[in-house]
Design a protein around this motif. Sequence first.
Motif, PDB file in Angstrom:
ATOM      1  N   GLU A 123      11.299  -6.178   1.343  1.00  0.00           N
ATOM      2  CA  GLU A 123      10.453  -5.245   1.962  1.00  0.00           C
ATOM      3  C   GLU A 123       9.626  -4.282   1.213  1.00  0.00           C
ATOM      4  O   GLU A 123       8.269  -3.687   1.533  1.00  0.00           O
ATOM      5  N   LYS A 124       9.868  -4.006   0.082  1.00  0.00           N
ATOM      6  CA  LYS A 124       9.202  -3.250  -0.990  1.00  0.00           C
ATOM      7  C   LYS A 124       8.093  -3.955  -1.370  1.00  0.00           C
ATOM      8  O   LYS A 124       6.876  -3.417  -1.533  1.00  0.00           O
ATOM      9  N   ARG A 125       8.299  -5.271  -1.580  1.00  0.00           N
ATOM     10  CA  ARG A 125       6.935  -6.024  -2.133  1.00  0.00           C
ATOM     11  C   ARG A 125       5.944  -6.262  -0.802  1.00  0.00           C
ATOM     12  O   ARG A 125       4.595  -6.094  -1.261  1.00  0.00           O
ATOM     13  N   ILE A 126       6.366  -6.198   0.260  1.00  0.00           N
ATOM     14  CA  ILE A 126       5.340  -6.185   1.487  1.00  0.00           C
ATOM     15  C   ILE A 126       4.466  -5.263   1.508  1.00  0.00           C
ATOM     16  O   ILE A 126       3.504  -5.150   1.733  1.00  0.00           O
ATOM     17  N   ASN A 127       5.174  -3.956   1.510  1.00  0.00           N
ATOM     18  CA  ASN A 127       4.641  -2.695   1.449  1.00  0.00           C
ATOM     19  C   ASN A 127       3.540  -2.294   0.472  1.00  0.00           C
ATOM     20  O   ASN A 127       2.293  -2.156   0.295  1.00  0.00           O
ATOM     21  N   GLU A 128       4.165  -2.962  -0.968  1.00  0.00           N
ATOM     22  CA  GLU A 128       3.244  -3.067  -1.915  1.00  0.00           C
ATOM     23  C   GLU A 128       1.915  -3.861  -1.745  1.00  0.00           C
ATOM     24  O   GLU A 128       0.499  -3.439  -2.026  1.00  0.00           O
ATOM     25  N   LEU A 129       2.020  -5.139  -1.302  1.00  0.00           N
ATOM     26  CA  LEU A 129       1.029  -5.852  -1.095  1.00  0.00           C
ATOM     27  C   LEU A 129      -0.114  -5.442  -0.038  1.00  0.00           C
ATOM     28  O   LEU A 129      -1.289  -5.548  -0.228  1.00  0.00           O
ATOM     29  N   ILE A 130       0.424  -4.746   1.235  1.00  0.00           N
ATOM     30  CA  ILE A 130      -0.468  -4.373   2.133  1.00  0.00           C
ATOM     31  C   ILE A 130      -1.208  -3.173   1.646  1.00  0.00           C
ATOM     32  O   ILE A 130      -2.456  -3.048   1.972  1.00  0.00           O
ATOM     33  N   SER A 131      -0.551  -2.456   0.591  1.00  0.00           N
ATOM     34  CA  SER A 131      -1.217  -1.408   0.128  1.00  0.00           C
ATOM     35  C   SER A 131      -2.342  -1.869  -0.844  1.00  0.00           C
ATOM     36  O   SER A 131      -3.477  -1.340  -1.015  1.00  0.00           O
ATOM     37  N   MET A 132      -2.201  -2.829  -1.634  1.00  0.00           N
ATOM     38  CA  MET A 132      -2.803  -3.476  -2.705  1.00  0.00           C
ATOM     39  C   MET A 132      -4.114  -3.827  -1.990  1.00  0.00           C
ATOM     40  O   MET A 132      -5.425  -3.696  -2.691  1.00  0.00           O
ATOM     41  N   VAL A 133      -4.282  -4.331  -1.001  1.00  0.00           N
ATOM     42  CA  VAL A 133      -5.393  -4.979  -0.259  1.00  0.00           C
ATOM     43  C   VAL A 133      -6.124  -3.999   0.589  1.00  0.00           C
ATOM     44  O   VAL A 133      -7.071  -4.034   1.295  1.00  0.00           O
ATOM     45  N   GLY A 134      -5.626  -2.582   0.474  1.00  0.00           N
ATOM     46  CA  GLY A 134      -6.227  -1.668   1.270  1.00  0.00           C
ATOM     47  C   GLY A 134      -5.981  -1.556   2.841  1.00  0.00           C
ATOM     48  O   GLY A 134      -7.045  -1.140   3.432  1.00  0.00           O
ATOM     49  N   LEU A 135      -5.109  -2.085   3.303  1.00  0.00           N
ATOM     50  CA  LEU A 135      -4.790  -1.971   4.542  1.00  0.00           C
ATOM     51  C   LEU A 135      -3.675  -1.028   5.235  1.00  0.00           C
ATOM     52  O   LEU A 135      -2.582  -0.805   4.056  1.00  0.00           O
ATOM     53  N   PRO A 136      -3.650  -0.378   6.098  1.00  0.00           N
ATOM     54  CA  PRO A 136      -2.691   0.626   6.424  1.00  0.00           C
ATOM     55  C   PRO A 136      -1.509  -0.417   6.796  1.00  0.00           C
ATOM     56  O   PRO A 136      -1.475  -1.183   7.189  1.00  0.00           O
ATOM     57  N   LYS A 137       0.015   0.707   6.344  1.00  0.00           N
ATOM     58  CA  LYS A 137       0.981  -0.152   7.002  1.00  0.00           C
ATOM     59  C   LYS A 137       1.230  -0.427   8.610  1.00  0.00           C
ATOM     60  O   LYS A 137       1.901  -1.259   8.866  1.00  0.00           O
ATOM     61  N   SER A 138       0.346   0.326   9.380  1.00  0.00           N
ATOM     62  CA  SER A 138       0.369  -0.162  10.926  1.00  0.00           C
ATOM     63  C   SER A 138      -0.072  -1.720  10.929  1.00  0.00           C
ATOM     64  O   SER A 138       0.284  -2.218  11.974  1.00  0.00           O
ATOM     65  N   ALA A 139      -0.945  -2.073  10.054  1.00  0.00           N
ATOM     66  CA  ALA A 139      -1.419  -3.480  10.189  1.00  0.00           C
ATOM     67  C   ALA A 139      -0.291  -4.724  10.008  1.00  0.00           C
ATOM     68  O   ALA A 139      -0.199  -5.866  10.365  1.00  0.00           O
ATOM     69  N   LEU A 140       0.867  -4.110   9.231  1.00  0.00           N
ATOM     70  CA  LEU A 140       1.989  -5.104   9.491  1.00  0.00           C
ATOM     71  C   LEU A 140       2.610  -5.445  10.718  1.00  0.00           C
ATOM     72  O   LEU A 140       3.254  -6.803  10.721  1.00  0.00           O
ATOM     73  N   ARG A 141       2.407  -4.816  11.778  1.00  0.00           N
ATOM     74  CA  ARG A 141       2.922  -5.143  12.926  1.00  0.00           C
ATOM     75  C   ARG A 141       1.813  -5.873  14.047  1.00  0.00           C
ATOM     76  O   ARG A 141       2.220  -6.164  14.965  1.00  0.00           O
TER      77      ARG A 141
END
Length: 281
Positions: free
Chosen positions: A144-162
């Motif tokens: 879960e930590k890695r997923i949050n790191e990845l979405i932040s790394m590419v400049g997308l908000p965490k809301s995009a995960l859903r």
Amino acid sequence: MAAETKTQEAGASEETPIIFLDDISVTFKTRTGTLFHPNLVHAVQHVSLKLMPGETIGIVGESGCGKSTTANVMCGLQSPTSGHVYFKGRDVTKRTPELRKEIGRVVSVVFQDPATALNPRMIVHDQLLDPLLVHKIGTEAEQEKRINELISMVGLPKSALRALPGQLSGGQRQRVAIARAMSLNPSAIIADEPTSALDVSVRAQILNLLTDLKHDLGLSMMFISHDIQTVRYISDRIIVMNHGQIMEQGPAKQVFEHPTDPYTKTLLGAAPSLLHPKLGA
């Protein structure tokens, strides 16, 4: 003495290509011709190249020149008809499922169209989680930590995960595809026309993202495009292909400012920059 040996080994390792294509040829049989004498298409002919650690190579050429087939050989999606493929000095021309999985942790691919590269029925979170599950990396909390790191790394908000891929724009989908390619901390990325399906303004953003990731993480990259101006912007070295053969190669500045092959000169004259003005400067 032991310290000296370690230093020599480290130096040798730094000089070992991540991927080395040694005299690769790929020939396809067509449906034309006769049963015993089918017509052949020579997609790639006697191509040799080395992708070194931290280097970006740009392969440029018109459609059908063999650049994507070359990339497919590098990542194992296509077997060469002749020649050898070496991965960090090891011959991997004939890859077993175990070997494919091992190489898949080190070499990732970003495809041309993110709409087809992503599963339309999986939310972004699960698309990023999938490689971690396949390779059994980390605990649930670490994943879960890695997923949050990845979405932040590419400049997308965490809301995009859903979100599902269909709920995202083309540029956002390509950012998700890049995040997924980065999930296993690869040493190299093969980007096959990653911006050609995007609008011009979005194209510049994705190029900037790839360049930032390369510099920040020390990635090697194989960048494939038909636009020599785009390849010039992102590459350390340029390879120009035509009819399955390498026509010219060298440092990006040299190939761009002092081309020697007539085909390279034609590409330079025929392809105006499609980049954002900032990038063309």
